[in-house]
Structures are given as structure tokens and as C-alpha cells.
Design an enzyme around this catalytic site. Structure first.
Site, PDB file in Angstrom:
ATOM      1  N   GLY A 128      46.937 -20.079  43.046  1.00  0.00           N
ATOM      2  CA  GLY A 128      45.510 -19.987  43.395  1.00  0.00           C
ATOM      3  C   GLY A 128      44.834 -21.334  43.564  1.00  0.00           C
ATOM      4  N   VAL A 129      43.584 -21.375  43.139  1.00  0.00           N
ATOM      5  CA  VAL A 129      42.822 -22.625  43.326  1.00  0.00           C
ATOM      6  C   VAL A 129      43.394 -23.734  42.441  1.00  0.00           C
ATOM      7  CG1 VAL A 129      41.023 -22.143  41.580  1.00  0.00           C
ATOM      8  CG2 VAL A 129      40.466 -23.518  43.603  1.00  0.00           C
ATOM      9  N   ASP A 130      43.967 -23.361  41.313  1.00  0.00           N
ATOM     10  CA  ASP A 130      44.598 -24.338  40.407  1.00  0.00           C
ATOM     11  C   ASP A 130      45.718 -25.077  41.148  1.00  0.00           C
ATOM     12  OD1 ASP A 130      46.069 -23.945  37.036  1.00  0.00           O
ATOM     13  OD2 ASP A 130      45.294 -25.693  38.098  1.00  0.00           O
TER      14      ASP A 130
ATOM     15  N   THR B 107      38.314 -14.268  39.375  1.00  0.00           N
ATOM     16  CA  THR B 107      38.307 -13.114  40.294  1.00  0.00           C
ATOM     17  C   THR B 107      39.587 -13.002  41.109  1.00  0.00           C
ATOM     18  OG1 THR B 107      37.293 -14.336  42.139  1.00  0.00           O
ATOM     19  CG2 THR B 107      35.796 -13.294  40.537  1.00  0.00           C
TER      20      THR B 107
ATOM     21  N   TYR C 270      43.212 -13.406  37.694  1.00  0.00           N
ATOM     22  CA  TYR C 270      42.755 -12.860  36.405  1.00  0.00           C
ATOM     23  C   TYR C 270      42.009 -11.533  36.548  1.00  0.00           C
ATOM     24  CZ  TYR C 270      44.319 -16.890  33.635  1.00  0.00           C
ATOM     25  OH  TYR C 270      45.086 -17.847  32.993  1.00  0.00           O
TER      26      TYR C 270
END
Ligand code: APR
Length: 172
Positions: free
Chosen positions: A32-34, A118, A121
């Protein structure tokens, strides 16, 4: 008065003082954004995160942005959605509040948030958006030194939900 806006885009490309990362408690990267932030920032970000040694859910930690346009990355760990009866709303609100506290501590003028929790998670988007906008708005002083808060949405659908929430808040 701090300007709250929603945009569609890739948070790693935003030229703001700090971008917020939706991390996990290890702070050692993920998908994801991580994953996107670590890829764009380069390996020094992982080294800086390793030195911090983790972050509890609802808390936030700050590192330099390294190869990112953003000067800083504020890493926060959102709650995993487990049905809503395990303090998830309170923990998500804490992510926004603690991230803003770090922005204030570092006298930042602009910050961008992804839609924390969102994705992987599983936190319902509409509720998460309400929590994000309400928590940010209620954490800012009328003469707040933070000039710009950007909610960076990764899809048109998410952007529409944020824009509706912001419009409702402006009308109230
Ligand atoms: N820019 C902006 N938003 C993005 C980007 C990007 N480059 N990539 C993904 N997103 C969006 C997703 O579409 C979602 O709306 O960020 C939001 C958060 O989704 P996740 O990244 O899955 O984060 P979260 O739901 O908080 O789950 C965190 O996932 O990546 C792992 O290590 C991370 O274990 C942690 C968990």
C-alpha cells in the site's frame, strides 16, 4: 485559517512539508502507501525507521523524507478494523491527532494524509473519512500555524467521499 482540501493523487509526489504514512507497528515497511513511500524515499527511510524501533497503533513518529519531495514523513499506525467494537474509531482519531501534534512540534506549514486504515486494514471508508475530517478540523486552532492539510485520495471514489465530507463540514 488552515485550508483543508482533498486531491486525487500519489502522496509520494506531493511537495508538502510532511506526508503521513499508514504504517504498521514494526515501521519496517509494507505494501500500500507504506510500500510506495519507502520505494520513493529510498533505503535511508528504512534505516531511520529501524532506529526508531516501532510505533504503537494510534501513535505517530517522524523521520526525514530523504529522496521524497516532502521534507518529513510522519509514520502513524492505524487500527485494523475488527467490527468497530475494539476502539477502532478512537485509535484512528488518535492517528490524525498525533500526526498533527508532530507537525505542530516541528512548525510545519503543510501536511498530507492518506486514507489511513481504509486499505489493507479494512476500515469502512465513509466512517474513516468522517473521523479524519472531524479530528483534523477539531485539532486546529483558528490561527493555526499549519496552513494546509491535504487529504490525498488514491481513487476518484475515495476523493468523492472526502469532498462530500468536506462540503458538509463547510456548510455546517
Ligand atoms: N498515495 C496515496 N494513497 C495511497 C497510495 C499512494 N501512493 N497507495 C495506496 N494508497 C491508499 C490506499 O488506496 C488506501 O486508500 O492509502 C490508503 C490506505 O491503504 P493502505 O496503504 O493499505 O494502508 P492501511 O489500510 O492503513 O493498512 C496498513 O498495510 O501496507 C501495509 O505496512 C502497512 O501493515 C500496514 C497496512
Amino acid at each position: 485559517m488552515t485550508q483543508l482540501t482533498a486531491v486525487r493523487g500519489d502522496i509520494t509526489q506531493l511537495d508538502v512539508d510532511a506526508i503521513v504514512n499508514a504504517a504498521n507497528e514494526s515501521l519496517l515497511g509494507g505494501s500500500g502507501v507504506d510500500g510506495a513511500i519507502h520505494r520513493a524515499a529510498g533505503p535511508e527511510l528504512l534505516a531511520a525507521c529501524r532506529a526508531i524501533g516501532g510505533c504503537p497503533t494510534g501513535a505517530a513518529r517522524i523521520t526525514p523524507g530523504f529522496a521524497l519531495p516532502a521534507r518529513f514523513v510522519i509514520h502513524t499506525v492505524g487500527p485494523v478494523w475488527r467490527g468497530g467494537k475494539h476502539q477502532e474509531p478512537a485509535l484512528l482519531a488518535s492517528c490524525y491527532r498525533e500526526s498533527l501534534a508532530l507537525a505542530h512540534d516541528h512548525a510545519l506549514r503543510s501536511i498530507a494524509f492518506p486514507a489511513i486504515s481504509t486499505g489493507n486494514y479494512g476500515f469502512p471508508l465513509a466512517l474513516a473519512t468522517r473521523i479524519a475530517v472531524d479530528t483534523v478540523a477539531s485539532s486546529l486552532a483558528p490561527d493555526d500555524p499549519l496552513q494546509r492539510v491535504t487529504f490525498c485520495c488514491f481513487s476518484d471514489h475515495d476523493l468523492a467521499v472526502y469532498e462530500r465530507e468536506l462540503a458538509q463540514r463547510a456548510a455546517s
